[in-house]
Design a protein around this motif. Sequence first.
Motif, PDB file in Angstrom:
ATOM      1  N   UNK A  19       3.325   4.290 -16.382  1.00  0.00           N
ATOM      2  CA  UNK A  19       3.899   4.298 -15.037  1.00  0.00           C
ATOM      3  C   UNK A  19       2.855   4.018 -13.959  1.00  0.00           C
ATOM      4  N   UNK A  20       1.591   4.342 -14.231  1.00  0.00           N
ATOM      5  CA  UNK A  20       0.538   4.096 -13.251  1.00  0.00           C
ATOM      6  C   UNK A  20       0.306   2.612 -12.997  1.00  0.00           C
ATOM      7  N   UNK A  21       0.735   1.773 -13.922  1.00  0.00           N
ATOM      8  CA  UNK A  21       0.527   0.333 -13.729  1.00  0.00           C
ATOM      9  C   UNK A  21       1.316  -0.197 -12.540  1.00  0.00           C
ATOM     10  N   UNK A  22       2.362   0.517 -12.117  1.00  0.00           N
ATOM     11  CA  UNK A  22       3.102   0.100 -10.918  1.00  0.00           C
ATOM     12  C   UNK A  22       2.186   0.103  -9.700  1.00  0.00           C
ATOM     13  N   UNK A  23       1.424   1.185  -9.507  1.00  0.00           N
ATOM     14  CA  UNK A  23       0.492   1.258  -8.383  1.00  0.00           C
ATOM     15  C   UNK A  23      -0.637   0.246  -8.533  1.00  0.00           C
ATOM     16  N   UNK A  24      -1.168   0.130  -9.729  1.00  0.00           N
ATOM     17  CA  UNK A  24      -2.261  -0.810  -9.953  1.00  0.00           C
ATOM     18  C   UNK A  24      -1.864  -2.244  -9.657  1.00  0.00           C
ATOM     19  N   UNK A  25      -0.660  -2.625 -10.079  1.00  0.00           N
ATOM     20  CA  UNK A  25      -0.190  -3.983  -9.827  1.00  0.00           C
ATOM     21  C   UNK A  25       0.004  -4.226  -8.329  1.00  0.00           C
ATOM     22  N   UNK A  26       0.500  -3.207  -7.610  1.00  0.00           N
ATOM     23  CA  UNK A  26       0.695  -3.355  -6.161  1.00  0.00           C
ATOM     24  C   UNK A  26      -0.641  -3.562  -5.456  1.00  0.00           C
ATOM     25  N   UNK A  27      -1.657  -2.786  -5.816  1.00  0.00           N
ATOM     26  CA  UNK A  27      -2.977  -2.947  -5.203  1.00  0.00           C
ATOM     27  C   UNK A  27      -3.580  -4.312  -5.527  1.00  0.00           C
ATOM     28  N   UNK A  28      -3.426  -4.755  -6.775  1.00  0.00           N
ATOM     29  CA  UNK A  28      -3.961  -6.058  -7.161  1.00  0.00           C
ATOM     30  C   UNK A  28      -3.287  -7.181  -6.386  1.00  0.00           C
ATOM     31  N   UNK A  29      -1.972  -7.074  -6.208  1.00  0.00           N
ATOM     32  CA  UNK A  29      -1.247  -8.079  -5.440  1.00  0.00           C
ATOM     33  C   UNK A  29      -1.711  -8.097  -3.990  1.00  0.00           C
ATOM     34  N   UNK A  88       8.906   1.902   4.538  1.00  0.00           N
ATOM     35  CA  UNK A  88       9.837   1.256   3.599  1.00  0.00           C
ATOM     36  C   UNK A  88       9.154   1.087   2.243  1.00  0.00           C
ATOM     37  N   UNK A  89       7.887   0.694   2.263  1.00  0.00           N
ATOM     38  CA  UNK A  89       7.142   0.604   1.010  1.00  0.00           C
ATOM     39  C   UNK A  89       7.067   1.940   0.306  1.00  0.00           C
ATOM     40  N   UNK A  90       6.861   3.016   1.072  1.00  0.00           N
ATOM     41  CA  UNK A  90       6.795   4.356   0.488  1.00  0.00           C
ATOM     42  C   UNK A  90       8.138   4.768  -0.112  1.00  0.00           C
ATOM     43  N   UNK A  91       9.229   4.460   0.591  1.00  0.00           N
ATOM     44  CA  UNK A  91      10.563   4.794   0.086  1.00  0.00           C
ATOM     45  C   UNK A  91      10.824   4.076  -1.238  1.00  0.00           C
ATOM     46  N   UNK A 145       0.832  -1.199   0.000  1.00  0.00           N
ATOM     47  CA  UNK A 145       0.000   0.000   0.000  1.00  0.00           C
ATOM     48  C   UNK A 145       0.869   1.252   0.000  1.00  0.00           C
ATOM     49  N   UNK A 146       1.911   1.260   0.856  1.00  0.00           N
ATOM     50  CA  UNK A 146       2.831   2.391   0.871  1.00  0.00           C
ATOM     51  C   UNK A 146       3.468   2.620  -0.485  1.00  0.00           C
ATOM     52  N   UNK A 147       3.865   1.536  -1.139  1.00  0.00           N
ATOM     53  CA  UNK A 147       4.456   1.631  -2.476  1.00  0.00           C
ATOM     54  C   UNK A 147       3.462   2.216  -3.466  1.00  0.00           C
TER      55      UNK A 147
END
Length: 504
Positions: A455-465, A405-408, A277-279
């Motif tokens: 680049x938005x797919x990075x956030x989308x993939x993290x939420x899906x995971x 750490x996820x945010x960093x 989530x932080x990521x």
Amino acid sequence: MNQTAKPWLALWALLIGFFMILVDTTIVAIANPAILSDLDADLTGVMWVTSAYLLAYAVPLLITGRLGDRFGQKRIYLIGLVVFTLASLACGFAGNIEMLIATRAVQGFGAALMSPQTMAVIARIFPPQRRGAAMGLWGAVGGVATLVGPILGGVLVDSLGWEWIFFVNVPVGAIAFAAAWRFVPNLDRHAHSFDWLGVLLSGAGMFLLVFGIQEGETYEWGTIAGPISVWGLITCGVVLLAAFVIWQRFKRTEPLLPLSLFRDRNFSLSNATIFLVGLAITAMPMPLAFYFQVARGLEPTQAALMLTPMAVISTALAPLVGRLSDRVGPKWITFVSFLAAALALACYGALLTPDMPFWVLLLPSALLGVGVAGIFAPLASTATRNLPRTHAGAGSGVYNLTRQVGSVLGSAAITALLSVRLAAELPGFAGDAAGGDGRLPVEHVEGYTAAMSQSLWLSGAAFALCGIVVLFFAKPRITVAWGDEPKPGAPAVDQPSAAAADAS
């Protein structure tokens, strides 16, 4: 003042400062184009304004929680608040990108002193039967703060200038200090040893890993100087972090990272999920801010308004979600929420085009608000709910660290991904796609938009995971409240110290 009211007044006093430091994790996102133009910086330099803050915030968290136990949570919180507020003032007066990065790092250290104390005080002043509601409010405020940041930043940048996203912290910090001084009790202190080797290993490992990821495209993922390469730095960072975990496993007295906490499945699940989530939350606003302002020519306030549905809906639904999760359990609420957030970002990825009507882009923003509303509060209340009260402080410190750490890494990863996609879509023009006035040449709009969308797919993939992890590993219902229920006749709330009694 009755005894029942005191914990809630203390909580609200702490939440003022907690809200402020979390807003600063994302408020810079909307100001990045203005900072880039005004300070004559490049994309990587601007991204370090966020990464320096997050890195200085994350690395000390494991030890700042112990400082609160040893010297008093209230005292350390107030010291951190002063450091944060003064650093905010210095950020506003920074005349170049290097000075801004340095003062943001000091600001992050102040936040690291403050953040663990808020969760630890909640664990000590609320009885078990009310602690879930308090943690739910704490988690909801954290979620709302990370979404309000870009919107507040847009209004301030457009009306007063980017400096005011930092100046505004000064009066808020003064109010937070007065409230905490008046309403937060001085709780009993506990002696702790400090694992300085652990701090060194974790801090050096995180810095090398983040620097390698974020600066990789700058050095074309090759040699930096002499025998030092980007991949060498990343490898050294991973090795040092692995050494840190091994050291924590074999350290006999008070490890910084108590690995025994992860025997609880819900604690482990919550930490894995809040990392992602932080990521995702940190990576999400940057491409949107650059798309709306640089590719579409919106003013910062107009760009901020494009994110308003997300913040409004999330704020309205968060309290309802907190109460609902107590009745039906957090598993399905968080799963549906992550699914909604991932779908919203997938919609963004598909809809970001050079001529998409702006009203259409309000729809994924609204859906994202629905998703985020059901994430923070259930995770916060789940993380340490099954742990013994004696481990509440350690558990809250680890949970805060994991999120940061996820945010960093999210900040570093989105910087690297943006640089890579801009280099692919606009060869030879990736460092600073906008001109001196912040506007993008017409012939580059399509390629720039494509880079932001991808680049938005990075956030989308993290939420899906996150959704997959929750669905397959979470227990359907939590039936134990913080492990150690008080025995009949025993006090449920830690008693303030004599100093607190004298102060009141």
